[in-house]
Design an enzyme around this catalytic site. Structure first.
Site, PDB file in Angstrom:
ATOM      1  N   PRO A   1       7.699  11.447   1.304  1.00 32.16           N
ATOM      2  CA  PRO A   1       8.598  12.192   2.191  1.00 32.16           C
ATOM      3  C   PRO A   1       7.962  13.449   2.779  1.00 32.16           C
ATOM      4  O   PRO A   1       8.233  13.804   3.923  1.00 32.16           O
ATOM      5  CB  PRO A   1       9.776  12.547   1.267  1.00 32.16           C
ATOM      6  CG  PRO A   1       9.792  11.464   0.244  1.00 32.16           C
ATOM      7  CD  PRO A   1       8.344  11.119   0.015  1.00 32.16           C
TER       8      PRO A   1
ATOM      9  N   GLY B   1       2.995  12.442   4.953  1.00 29.38           N
ATOM     10  CA  GLY B   1       2.758  11.238   5.727  1.00 29.38           C
ATOM     11  C   GLY B   1       1.380  11.286   6.346  1.00 29.38           C
ATOM     12  O   GLY B   1       0.411  10.748   5.818  1.00 29.38           O
TER      13      GLY B   1
ATOM     14  N   SER C   1      -0.943   8.959  16.214  1.00 27.42           N
ATOM     15  CA  SER C   1      -1.867   9.200  17.330  1.00 27.42           C
ATOM     16  C   SER C   1      -2.440  10.608  17.285  1.00 27.42           C
ATOM     17  O   SER C   1      -3.612  10.826  17.614  1.00 27.42           O
ATOM     18  CB  SER C   1      -1.152   8.962  18.664  1.00 27.42           C
ATOM     19  OG  SER C   1      -0.841   7.596  18.836  1.00 27.42           O
TER      20      SER C   1
ATOM     21  N   GLU D   1      -0.474   4.353   9.488  1.00 31.14           N
ATOM     22  CA  GLU D   1      -1.924   4.404   9.228  1.00 31.14           C
ATOM     23  C   GLU D   1      -2.609   5.498  10.039  1.00 31.14           C
ATOM     24  O   GLU D   1      -3.727   5.355  10.511  1.00 31.14           O
ATOM     25  CB  GLU D   1      -2.574   3.035   9.470  1.00 31.14           C
ATOM     26  CG  GLU D   1      -2.109   1.980   8.466  1.00 31.14           C
ATOM     27  CD  GLU D   1      -2.843   0.663   8.610  1.00 31.14           C
ATOM     28  OE1 GLU D   1      -4.073   0.676   8.758  1.00 31.14           O
ATOM     29  OE2 GLU D   1      -2.166  -0.383   8.558  1.00 31.14           O
ATOM     30  N   GLY D   2      -1.901   6.583  10.188  1.00 27.77           N
ATOM     31  CA  GLY D   2      -2.419   7.729  10.928  1.00 27.77           C
ATOM     32  C   GLY D   2      -1.840   7.780  12.323  1.00 27.77           C
ATOM     33  O   GLY D   2      -2.171   6.948  13.170  1.00 27.77           O
TER      34      GLY D   2
ATOM     35  N   ARG E   1      -7.869   0.458  10.414  1.00 32.41           N
ATOM     36  CA  ARG E   1      -7.475   1.155  11.642  1.00 32.41           C
ATOM     37  C   ARG E   1      -7.919   0.420  12.908  1.00 32.41           C
ATOM     38  O   ARG E   1      -7.119   0.278  13.836  1.00 32.41           O
ATOM     39  CB  ARG E   1      -8.007   2.587  11.624  1.00 32.41           C
ATOM     40  CG  ARG E   1      -7.043   3.529  10.915  1.00 32.41           C
ATOM     41  CD  ARG E   1      -7.577   4.931  10.777  1.00 32.41           C
ATOM     42  NE  ARG E   1      -6.578   5.787  10.125  1.00 32.41           N
ATOM     43  CZ  ARG E   1      -6.858   6.906   9.487  1.00 32.41           C
ATOM     44  NH1 ARG E   1      -8.106   7.320   9.410  1.00 32.41           N
ATOM     45  NH2 ARG E   1      -5.899   7.617   8.931  1.00 32.41           N
TER      46      ARG E   1
ATOM     47  N   PHE F   1       0.870  -1.179   0.000  1.00 27.75           N
ATOM     48  CA  PHE F   1       0.000   0.000   0.000  1.00 27.75           C
ATOM     49  C   PHE F   1       0.902   1.222   0.000  1.00 27.75           C
ATOM     50  O   PHE F   1       1.556   1.520   1.002  1.00 27.75           O
ATOM     51  CB  PHE F   1      -0.881  -0.044   1.255  1.00 27.75           C
ATOM     52  CG  PHE F   1      -1.935   1.017   1.365  1.00 27.75           C
ATOM     53  CD1 PHE F   1      -3.139   0.891   0.688  1.00 27.75           C
ATOM     54  CD2 PHE F   1      -1.752   2.110   2.202  1.00 27.75           C
ATOM     55  CE1 PHE F   1      -4.141   1.851   0.816  1.00 27.75           C
ATOM     56  CE2 PHE F   1      -2.747   3.071   2.353  1.00 27.75           C
ATOM     57  CZ  PHE F   1      -3.946   2.944   1.658  1.00 27.75           C
ATOM     58  N   ALA F   2       0.977   1.929  -1.137  1.00 28.05           N
ATOM     59  CA  ALA F   2       1.936   3.021  -1.302  1.00 28.05           C
ATOM     60  C   ALA F   2       1.226   4.361  -1.240  1.00 28.05           C
ATOM     61  O   ALA F   2       0.839   4.929  -2.274  1.00 28.05           O
ATOM     62  CB  ALA F   2       2.701   2.863  -2.610  1.00 28.05           C
ATOM     63  N   LEU F   3       1.059   4.875  -0.033  1.00 28.77           N
ATOM     64  CA  LEU F   3       0.384   6.153   0.191  1.00 28.77           C
ATOM     65  C   LEU F   3       1.363   7.224   0.657  1.00 28.77           C
ATOM     66  O   LEU F   3       1.421   8.313   0.092  1.00 28.77           O
ATOM     67  CB  LEU F   3      -0.738   5.974   1.209  1.00 28.77           C
ATOM     68  CG  LEU F   3      -1.536   7.219   1.599  1.00 28.77           C
ATOM     69  CD1 LEU F   3      -2.305   7.764   0.383  1.00 28.77           C
ATOM     70  CD2 LEU F   3      -2.518   6.902   2.734  1.00 28.77           C
TER      71      LEU F   3
END
Length: 384
Positions: free
Chosen positions: A120, A123, A365, A362-363, A241, A115-117
């Site tokens: 640099p 994020g 905190s 994945e996000g 998530r 999964f390439a989201l």
């Protein structure tokens, strides 16, 4: 069944998964090299039917899978989760041809997905993606204007890169449009112009960078619709998530299991450690927070499967609380074990390295707190 309990069949399945992870998958994991894709482990996940189950699962089953595997073998859990993260967009938004080409290979454990989201400079702020998809009319017979694009730029912090067989790539097809100008593409690893390199990270699973030097893609590579790729990304993240939280809960339970065994058997100051109030109260706190995290994860997963409102808020709460809890539980477990837990190869030394990353990927905190606050204020305004 309520959102806060498991029936006997689910409980039995979880124990079977934990035993499978400890007895069959952990030996394969231990033979793998840190920072590299463990293809024999992924093949075993396919042969056991777990990749098949993962792709066909709802959020709750996915959480049970990830928690149970993490409790017995974190490498197996991570390998399974990364396969799901990379292939879920193909499952949900892919064309029949894309699904037929790649999903049987993923289910069998023969193809590695990614999964390439992240980039640099993008994020946590996924809408700020800069990987450029420039229109290209020269992609072969019948291409024509608007039939294809050339991808130019970089992706960074990509799990399974650069060793994956295909990537779900998110690129900007419309400049200045924020999240509305992003398109998702399925990009095989052998496309000309696509290169990558591994990053030496704290966590043991593979993470790397990808460089796109005019990589050709066509409309046949689009996942979903052009300029609607951000929705594909969010659909994937809303499912995964809560299950990141489940991964964290699995690690917390493994650390708690080890602590209970250690403090019951280790003697100090004339008796077992468990008889010292300073120790027993810490164990009680570890157990309480772990159980609270489990319930929050299960509730978020059940809400997702039921199609209820407020799933992004619940998913954010589950990921936030479970990952922060796991960090606390593992750290406390290390403290109660003493120096032995810092020795290379000890379960807690391994968990200590594993547990830090889920608070970021994945996000982070902080992003989860932003989502929770935004959704909470929106709910207040809607009910006013």
């Amino acid at each position: 069944m309520t959102a806060f309990s498991l029936d006997p069949a689910q409980t039995s399945w979880c124990e079977e998964l934990r035993a499978l992870a400890e007895q069959q998958l952990r030996p394969l994991a231990e033979k793998g090299g840190p920072g590299h894709v463990n293809r024999p482990l992924i093949a075993a996940l396919g042969a056991s039917g777990l990749l098949d189950r993962m792709l066909d699962s709802g959020a709750l089953d996915l959480c049970l899978l990830r928690e149970s595997l993490a409790r017995g073998c974190t490498e197996a859990e991570t390998a399974l989760a990364l396969q799901g993260l990379g292939s879920h967009p193909v499952l949900r938004a892919g064309t029949p041809a894309q699904r037929a080409r790649w999903l049987p290979e993923v289910r069998a454990g023969r193809a590695v997905a990614a999964f390439a989201l992240s980039e640099p400079g993008a994020g946590s702020d996924a809408a700020a993606l800069a990987l450029d998809a420039a229109p290209d009319g020269g992609l072969g017979p019948g291409s024509g204007a608007g039939r294809g694009w050339r991808l130019t730029g970089e992706k960074c912090w990509i799990s399974n890169a650069p060793e994956a067989d295909f990537y779900t790539v998110f690129a900007r097809t419309t400049r200045g449009a924020g999240s509305r100008g992003v398109t998702a593409f399925l990009v095989p690893a052998d496309r000309p112009g696509l290169t990558g390199c591994a990053l030496d990270m704290l966590s043991p699973h593979p993470i790397g960078t990808l460089s796109f030097d005019g990589v050709p893609v066509t409309v046949e590579d689009v996942l979903g619709e052009p300029d609607r790729g951000f929705r594909v990304a969010m659909d994937t993240l809303n499912l995964f998530r809560p299950s990141v939280g489940a991964f964290a809960v699995g690690m917390a339970r493994a650390a708690l299991d080890a602590t209970l065994a250690h403090t019951a058997g280790r003697t100090a100051f004339g008796g077992p450690l468990k008889d010292l109030q300073a120790v027993s109260h810490q164990v009680a706190e570890m157990a309480t927070r772990t159980e609270a995290a489990r319930l929050l994860v299960y509730a978020a997963a059940a809400a997702h499967d039921a199609g209820e409102e407020g799933v992004p808020r619940r998913a954010a709460m589950a990921k936030l609380y479970a990952t922060e809890t796991a960090q606390y539980v593992v750290d406390t477990a290390v403290q109660l074990h003493g120096a032995r837990a810092l020795r290379r190869g000890h379960l807690l030394e391994h968990l200590y390295r594993e547990v830090r990353a889920p608070r970021i990927y994945e996000g982070a905190s902080e992003v989860q707190r932003t989502i929770i606050a935004r959704e909470s204020y929106a709910n207040r305004e809607a009910s006013a």
